[in-house]
Motif scaffolding. Structure first.
Motif, PDB file in Angstrom:
ATOM      1  N   GLY A   1       0.815  -1.217   0.000  1.00 26.12           N
ATOM      2  CA  GLY A   1       0.000   0.000   0.000  1.00 26.12           C
ATOM      3  C   GLY A   1       0.844   1.260   0.000  1.00 26.12           C
ATOM      4  O   GLY A   1       0.379   2.330  -0.395  1.00 26.12           O
TER       5      GLY A   1
ATOM      6  N   THR B   1      -0.508  -6.699  -1.933  1.00 24.45           N
ATOM      7  CA  THR B   1      -1.468  -6.429  -0.870  1.00 24.45           C
ATOM      8  C   THR B   1      -2.848  -6.678  -1.457  1.00 24.45           C
ATOM      9  O   THR B   1      -3.109  -6.319  -2.601  1.00 24.45           O
ATOM     10  N   GLY B   2      -3.718  -7.380  -0.721  1.00 26.67           N
ATOM     11  CA  GLY B   2      -5.010  -7.765  -1.287  1.00 26.67           C
ATOM     12  C   GLY B   2      -5.003  -9.246  -1.596  1.00 26.67           C
ATOM     13  O   GLY B   2      -4.162  -9.998  -1.112  1.00 26.67           O
TER      14      GLY B   2
ATOM     15  N   ASN C   1      -5.496 -13.147   6.395  1.00 25.01           N
ATOM     16  CA  ASN C   1      -5.809 -11.714   6.328  1.00 25.01           C
ATOM     17  C   ASN C   1      -6.407 -11.214   7.640  1.00 25.01           C
ATOM     18  O   ASN C   1      -7.548 -10.732   7.696  1.00 25.01           O
TER      19      ASN C   1
ATOM     20  N   GLN D   1      -8.420  -7.892   8.570  1.00 25.78           N
ATOM     21  CA  GLN D   1      -9.845  -7.700   8.258  1.00 25.78           C
ATOM     22  C   GLN D   1     -10.731  -8.128   9.422  1.00 25.78           C
ATOM     23  O   GLN D   1     -11.942  -7.950   9.361  1.00 25.78           O
TER      24      GLN D   1
ATOM     25  N   SER E   1       2.013  -2.978   8.547  1.00 27.03           N
ATOM     26  CA  SER E   1       2.571  -2.045   7.559  1.00 27.03           C
ATOM     27  C   SER E   1       1.480  -1.036   7.208  1.00 27.03           C
ATOM     28  O   SER E   1       0.903  -0.433   8.127  1.00 27.03           O
ATOM     29  N   THR E   2       1.140  -0.887   5.942  1.00 24.57           N
ATOM     30  CA  THR E   2       0.017   0.020   5.622  1.00 24.57           C
ATOM     31  C   THR E   2      -1.264  -0.571   6.187  1.00 24.57           C
ATOM     32  O   THR E   2      -2.137   0.130   6.677  1.00 24.57           O
ATOM     33  N   GLY E   3      -1.335  -1.911   6.140  1.00 21.45           N
ATOM     34  CA  GLY E   3      -2.443  -2.631   6.786  1.00 21.45           C
ATOM     35  C   GLY E   3      -1.838  -3.627   7.763  1.00 21.45           C
ATOM     36  O   GLY E   3      -0.705  -3.458   8.213  1.00 21.45           O
TER      37      GLY E   3
ATOM     38  N   GLU F   1      -7.214  -3.521  11.181  1.00 24.39           N
ATOM     39  CA  GLU F   1      -6.028  -2.783  10.698  1.00 24.39           C
ATOM     40  C   GLU F   1      -6.268  -1.273  10.683  1.00 24.39           C
ATOM     41  O   GLU F   1      -5.320  -0.491  10.791  1.00 24.39           O
TER      42      GLU F   1
ATOM     43  N   LEU G   1      -9.078  -6.188  -0.286  1.00 21.87           N
ATOM     44  CA  LEU G   1     -10.054  -6.530   0.756  1.00 21.87           C
ATOM     45  C   LEU G   1     -10.473  -5.235   1.446  1.00 21.87           C
ATOM     46  O   LEU G   1     -11.609  -5.045   1.818  1.00 21.87           O
ATOM     47  N   ASN G   2      -9.484  -4.347   1.622  1.00 23.89           N
ATOM     48  CA  ASN G   2      -9.736  -3.052   2.268  1.00 23.89           C
ATOM     49  C   ASN G   2      -9.186  -1.965   1.343  1.00 23.89           C
ATOM     50  O   ASN G   2      -7.982  -1.763   1.259  1.00 23.89           O
TER      51      ASN G   2
ATOM     52  N   ASP H   1       0.837 -10.624  -0.418  1.00 28.10           N
ATOM     53  CA  ASP H   1       2.180 -10.239   0.030  1.00 28.10           C
ATOM     54  C   ASP H   1       2.572 -10.883   1.357  1.00 28.10           C
ATOM     55  O   ASP H   1       3.713 -11.336   1.534  1.00 28.10           O
TER      56      ASP H   1
HETATM   57  C1  BMX Z   1      -4.670  -5.384   4.053  1.00 30.39           C
HETATM   58  C2  BMX Z   1      -4.968  -6.278   2.849  1.00 30.39           C
HETATM   59  C3  BMX Z   1      -4.062  -7.516   2.944  1.00 30.39           C
HETATM   60  C4  BMX Z   1      -2.585  -7.131   3.038  1.00 30.39           C
HETATM   61  C5  BMX Z   1      -2.382  -6.193   4.230  1.00 30.39           C
HETATM   62  C6  BMX Z   1      -0.956  -5.669   4.308  1.00 30.39           C
HETATM   63  C7  BMX Z   1      -5.791  -4.979   0.954  1.00 30.39           C
HETATM   64  C8  BMX Z   1      -5.450  -4.116  -0.232  1.00 30.39           C
HETATM   65  N1  BMX Z   1      -4.737  -5.498   1.660  1.00 30.39           N
HETATM   66  O1  BMX Z   1      -5.049  -6.018   5.219  1.00 30.39           O
HETATM   67  O2  BMX Z   1      -4.270  -8.357   1.850  1.00 30.39           O
HETATM   68  O3  BMX Z   1      -1.775  -8.280   3.172  1.00 30.39           O
HETATM   69  O4  BMX Z   1      -3.274  -5.053   4.100  1.00 30.39           O
HETATM   70  O5  BMX Z   1      -0.749  -4.911   3.148  1.00 30.39           O
HETATM   71  O6  BMX Z   1      -6.962  -5.232   1.251  1.00 30.39           O
HETATM   72  P1  BMX Z   1       0.530  -3.905   3.049  1.00 30.39           P
HETATM   73  O7  BMX Z   1       0.230  -3.008   1.903  1.00 30.39           O
HETATM   74  O8  BMX Z   1       0.589  -3.200   4.356  1.00 30.39           O
HETATM   75  O9  BMX Z   1       1.694  -4.817   2.841  1.00 30.39           O
END
Ligand code: BMX
Length: 280
Positions: A10, A63-64, A149, A152, A129-131, A164, A74-75, A104
């Motif tokens: 993200g 991510t996703g 995940n 979520q 991280s971002t999520g 998250e 997902l988010n 990821d």
């Molecule tokens: C969110 C979801 C996960 C991801 C996680 C870490 C989305 C876009 N991503 O929970 O699938 O593994 O963030 O993502 O729904 P990152 O971008 O922080 O690595």
């Protein structure tokens, strides 16, 4: 020969040439805040044009979730992408090689299991991280689909939204904004290191929620260890705050928290290994 590995998060995108656990070359860029995934991938591939011909299989960790090669969020607040984006086809056209794509954090879980802190035992990986992402390896097998995940989870009260959104880098920065307008998560860690109470309180709240998640994971899967990575997870003091929040638990219930040994390379090393052994 080496594999091309991409990690699209993200906040940042990472490209690398990977052979086993060796990362031969890397290129990083921020994940653009606008445009389409097609634009982002074209930009990334133009920046690594010099690598053409140096790699065979290609792995893409995102991510996703990826279903049948199609990428969805997902988010959307973690990364806003169109539903079912043709990820594998797009990357195959850009790389000219067979492509395997996976989430990821699932890729990072595999990397840590195979080459990092996993030590070949059942484990759960968390990226803060971002999520909040996660990956699960049981009996030597990486669970796919949406498994892991954890970000979520909505906890007891679904009105609060996904976990998250109350833990990760975006939340930390938003909370800090009340004290220091425009503060980034990185600046919150610096303020906390400087002893500012509000910054330490934000990080302890975030880490406390991760500790509660880790405790629940222990009851769900009882992994030998929980390995934590991600820009927030590996930031100074964060894992000590998580361990501190778990210290009161009886030993049998207390998760064994380890820092990701491969750091921010866990995802690229994991996806490269998965792509090498599962060429599509
Ligand atoms: C969110 C979801 C996960 C991801 C996680 C870490 C989305 C876009 N991503 O929970 O699938 O593994 O963030 O993502 O729904 P990152 O971008 O922080 O690595």
């Amino acid at each position: 020969g080496p594999a091309l590995a991409l990690d699209i998060g993200g906040t940042k995108m990472l490209a690398a040439l990977v052979e086993g656990e060796r990362v031969l070359d890397t290129h990083r860029m921020a994940t653009p805040a606008n445009g389409t995934p097609g634009d982002w991938l074209a930009a990334l591939f133009s920046e690594i044009a010099a690598w053409r011909g140096r790699y065979g299989s290609t792995g893409v960790a995102v991510t996703g979730i990826v279903d049948d090669g199609l990428w969805s969020a997902l988010n959307a607040r973690t990364l806003n992408i169109p539903e079912r984006f043709a990820l594998v086809e797009t990357v195959a056209n850009l790389s000219g090689a067979p492509v395997l794509a996976a989430n990821d954090a699932q890729a990072a879980a595999w990397g840590e299991y195979r080459f990092g802190a996993g030590r070949g035992a059942d484990m759960v990986f968390l990226t803060i991280s971002t999520g909040i992402g996660g990956g699960i390896v049981v009996n030597g097998h990486l669970l796919g689909g949406m498994a892991g995940n954890f970000g979520q989870f909505v906890g007891g009260d679904d009105a609060q939204g996904p976990l998250e959104d109350r833990v990760s880098g975006k939340w930390i920065a938003a909370e800090a904004g009340r004290h220091q307008p425009g503060a980034t998560a990185r600046e919150v860690f610096a303020a906390a290191a400087g002893g500012l109470g509000w910054a330490n309180a934000i990080l302890d709240t975030s880490a406390g929620r991760v500790a509660r998640l880790a405790r629940d994971i222990q009851f769900a899967l009882d992994p030998a260890r929980i390995v934590i990575g991600g820009g927030i997870g590996l930031a100074p003091s964060y894992l000590d705050r998580v361990r501190q929040a778990l210290a009161e638990l009886p030993a049998r219930l207390r998760p064994d928290i380890h820092a990701a040994a491969l750091g921010e390379h866990a995802g690229i090393i994991g996806i490269a290994d998965l792509a090498r052994h599962n060429p599509t």
